[in-house]
Write a protein that holds these residues in place. Sequence first.
Motif, PDB file in Angstrom:
ATOM      1  N   MET A 132       1.034  -1.073  -0.027  1.00 34.40           N
ATOM      2  CA  MET A 132       0.177   0.176  -0.378  1.00 34.40           C
ATOM      3  C   MET A 132       0.443   1.829  -0.232  1.00 34.40           C
ATOM      4  N   ALA A 133       0.183   2.509  -0.399  1.00 33.58           N
ATOM      5  CA  ALA A 133       1.094   3.502  -0.764  1.00 33.58           C
ATOM      6  C   ALA A 133       1.379   4.487   0.573  1.00 33.58           C
ATOM      7  N   GLN A 134       2.614   4.701   1.027  1.00 33.53           N
ATOM      8  CA  GLN A 134       2.735   5.488   2.296  1.00 33.53           C
ATOM      9  C   GLN A 134       2.998   7.204   2.282  1.00 33.53           C
ATOM     10  N   LYS A 135       2.685   7.760   1.939  1.00 34.32           N
ATOM     11  CA  LYS A 135       3.905   9.537   2.539  1.00 34.32           C
ATOM     12  C   LYS A 135       3.924   9.835   3.967  1.00 34.32           C
ATOM     13  N   GLY A 136       5.107  10.305   3.770  1.00 31.62           N
ATOM     14  CA  GLY A 136       5.392  10.760   5.292  1.00 31.62           C
ATOM     15  C   GLY A 136       5.547  12.185   4.743  1.00 31.62           C
ATOM     16  N   THR A 137       6.721  12.938   5.877  1.00 33.17           N
ATOM     17  CA  THR A 137       7.236  14.066   6.219  1.00 33.17           C
ATOM     18  C   THR A 137       8.216  13.903   7.063  1.00 33.17           C
ATOM     19  N   ILE A 138       9.282  14.146   6.830  1.00 33.47           N
ATOM     20  CA  ILE A 138      11.118  14.687   7.162  1.00 33.47           C
ATOM     21  C   ILE A 138      10.361  16.565   7.903  1.00 33.47           C
ATOM     22  N   THR A 139      10.942  16.106   9.316  1.00 32.61           N
ATOM     23  CA  THR A 139      11.229  17.060   9.899  1.00 32.61           C
ATOM     24  C   THR A 139      12.759  17.394  10.286  1.00 32.61           C
ATOM     25  N   VAL A 140      13.604  18.655   9.947  1.00 26.45           N
ATOM     26  CA  VAL A 140      15.199  19.222  10.558  1.00 26.45           C
ATOM     27  C   VAL A 140      14.595  19.725  11.024  1.00 26.45           C
ATOM     28  N   SER A 141      16.109  19.705  12.265  1.00 29.07           N
ATOM     29  CA  SER A 141      16.759  21.088  12.550  1.00 29.07           C
ATOM     30  C   SER A 141      17.583  20.867  12.705  1.00 29.07           C
ATOM     31  N   LYS A 142      18.931  22.381  12.642  1.00 25.54           N
ATOM     32  CA  LYS A 142      20.014  22.475  13.079  1.00 25.54           C
ATOM     33  C   LYS A 142      19.869  23.319  14.185  1.00 25.54           C
ATOM     34  N   SER A 143      21.163  23.328  14.791  1.00 24.80           N
ATOM     35  CA  SER A 143      21.191  24.398  16.037  1.00 24.80           C
ATOM     36  C   SER A 143      22.653  23.806  16.825  1.00 24.80           C
ATOM     37  N   GLY A 144      23.222  25.048  17.440  1.00 20.25           N
ATOM     38  CA  GLY A 144      24.536  24.599  17.558  1.00 20.25           C
ATOM     39  C   GLY A 144      25.283  26.209  18.225  1.00 20.25           C
ATOM     40  N   GLU A 145      25.740  25.936  19.665  1.00 12.69           N
ATOM     41  CA  GLU A 145      26.715  27.361  19.219  1.00 12.69           C
ATOM     42  C   GLU A 145      26.674  28.864  18.730  1.00 12.69           C
ATOM     43  N   VAL A 146      26.493  29.813  18.845  1.00 13.51           N
ATOM     44  CA  VAL A 146      26.998  30.758  18.294  1.00 13.51           C
ATOM     45  C   VAL A 146      26.947  32.118  18.954  1.00 13.51           C
ATOM     46  N   PHE A 147      27.822  33.134  18.735  1.00 15.76           N
ATOM     47  CA  PHE A 147      28.364  33.964  19.241  1.00 15.76           C
ATOM     48  C   PHE A 147      27.405  35.179  19.996  1.00 15.76           C
ATOM     49  N   PHE A 148      27.379  35.532  20.916  1.00 18.01           N
ATOM     50  CA  PHE A 148      25.933  36.062  21.817  1.00 18.01           C
ATOM     51  C   PHE A 148      26.445  37.637  22.417  1.00 18.01           C
ATOM     52  N   SER A 149      27.481  37.378  23.058  1.00 21.13           N
ATOM     53  CA  SER A 149      27.685  39.093  23.796  1.00 21.13           C
ATOM     54  C   SER A 149      29.184  38.689  24.035  1.00 21.13           C
ATOM     55  N   VAL A 150      29.671  39.415  24.880  1.00 22.63           N
ATOM     56  CA  VAL A 150      31.126  39.530  25.006  1.00 22.63           C
ATOM     57  C   VAL A 150      31.106  39.922  26.500  1.00 22.63           C
ATOM     58  N   SER A 151      31.282  39.703  28.087  1.00 26.14           N
ATOM     59  CA  SER A 151      31.611  39.676  29.722  1.00 26.14           C
ATOM     60  C   SER A 151      33.123  40.372  29.360  1.00 26.14           C
ATOM     61  N   GLU A 152      33.368  41.491  30.489  1.00 22.74           N
ATOM     62  CA  GLU A 152      34.666  41.187  30.863  1.00 22.74           C
ATOM     63  C   GLU A 152      35.048  41.149  32.494  1.00 22.74           C
ATOM     64  N   ASN A 153      35.762  40.866  32.419  1.00 20.65           N
ATOM     65  CA  ASN A 153      36.279  41.221  33.709  1.00 20.65           C
ATOM     66  C   ASN A 153      37.840  40.867  34.493  1.00 20.65           C
ATOM     67  N   LYS A 154      37.999  42.245  34.735  1.00 20.65           N
ATOM     68  CA  LYS A 154      39.000  43.017  35.632  1.00 20.65           C
ATOM     69  C   LYS A 154      40.426  42.884  33.821  1.00 20.65           C
ATOM     70  N   GLY A 155      39.366  43.332  32.901  1.00 19.99           N
ATOM     71  CA  GLY A 155      40.461  43.315  31.142  1.00 19.99           C
ATOM     72  C   GLY A 155      40.718  42.270  30.532  1.00 19.99           C
ATOM     73  N   ILE A 156      39.962  41.750  31.407  1.00 16.39           N
ATOM     74  CA  ILE A 156      40.311  40.222  30.255  1.00 16.39           C
ATOM     75  C   ILE A 156      38.981  39.905  30.004  1.00 16.39           C
ATOM     76  N   TYR A 157      38.205  40.272  27.914  1.00 14.77           N
ATOM     77  CA  TYR A 157      36.980  39.854  27.712  1.00 14.77           C
ATOM     78  C   TYR A 157      37.285  38.769  27.455  1.00 14.77           C
ATOM     79  N   LEU A 158      36.275  37.911  27.964  1.00 15.93           N
ATOM     80  CA  LEU A 158      36.198  36.802  27.328  1.00 15.93           C
ATOM     81  C   LEU A 158      33.990  36.689  26.979  1.00 15.93           C
ATOM     82  N   PRO A 159      34.312  35.687  25.182  1.00 20.32           N
ATOM     83  CA  PRO A 159      33.026  36.016  24.471  1.00 20.32           C
ATOM     84  C   PRO A 159      31.878  34.687  25.210  1.00 20.32           C
TER      85      PRO A 159
END
Length: 74
Positions: free
Chosen positions: A1-28
């Motif tokens: 019997m014929a069947q149909k389906g759907t495919i859903t994909v997603s891709k996630s990962g770390e992306v740059f958001f901001s910078v923090s500063e602590n005693k003159g050291i900048y951290l992403p």
Amino acid sequence: MAQKGTITVSKSGEVFFSVSENKGIYLPIYKVSGLAGATYQITAAEDIITQDGTLRAAKGEVVDTITTGEDGAE
């Protein structure tokens, strides 16, 4: 019997958001977010044959390509 389906994909990962500063050291600071532009090829796992015997896609054939949108999903 014929069947149909759907495919859903997603891709996630770390992306740059901001910078923090602590005693003159900048951290992403990164956050997890959807990643746009990830491309997936959908490949036939086996021969796909319609009820009338027509070969629609051979095993191993790329039948579609999906690319994620701005939110990282398709």
